[in-house]
Design a protein around this motif. Structure first.
Motif: not given
Length: 151
Positions: A32-38, A93-100
């Motif tokens: 999982a990427p960071s939210k900024a990367t996503d 795309l792989t969503p960031p961790a904690g994306d829920d």
């Protein structure tokens, strides 16, 4: 998830939006990427799609008032294929961790389908059909997307 379109493009979307396919996405959560990367990756996908849509519209709609056959041809050969690819690429795309599930909810095109509001009043349904991406755009902006959430 689209930027502002010409009236002909908006009409084409409203007339034939039910042709867009929906599916589930998701990637490998172990990477999982960071939210900024996503957000950056998603906005890059939307930027590419927007360029393709705009280019096709400029090539198709040369008259001030397009004909219904032009609109239908554009929708079936340019607009929807690009949007379907865009949704497929976004869902991959792989969503960031904690994306829920927030990212997947944005890409859930069932919200934009004209037939999804069978119980709506006529006025509410007409308003939603005229701007089929309103809900998705609002969710995208809340998530932090700028290109995908532009309206």
């Amino acid at each position: 998830m689209r930027p502002s379109r010409t009236p002909a493009v908006a009409l084409a979307a409203a007339l034939t939006l039910t042709a867009a396919g929906c599916g589930s996405g998701g990637g490998d959560s172990a990477k999982a990427p960071s939210k900024a990367t996503d957000v950056a990756r998603a906005d890059a996908i939307c930027r590419t799609a927007n360029t393709r849509i705009t280019t096709a519209a400029k090539q198709t709609f040369t008259a001030a008032v397009p004909t219904l056959p032009q609109i239908r041809r554009y929708a079936s050969t340019a607009f929807f294929p690009v949007v379907e690819r865009e949704l497929r690429d976004l869902r991959a795309l792989t969503p960031p961790a904690g994306d829920d599930g927030a990212a997947e909810a944005i890409y859930d095109c069932d919200r934009a389908r004209p037939d999804s509001g069978a119980r709506e009043s006529g006025a509410a349904r007409t308003a939603r059909e005229a701007q089929p991406f309103t809900a998705a755009n609002a969710q995208a902006r809340r998530y932090g997307l700028t290109v995908c959430g532009a309206s």
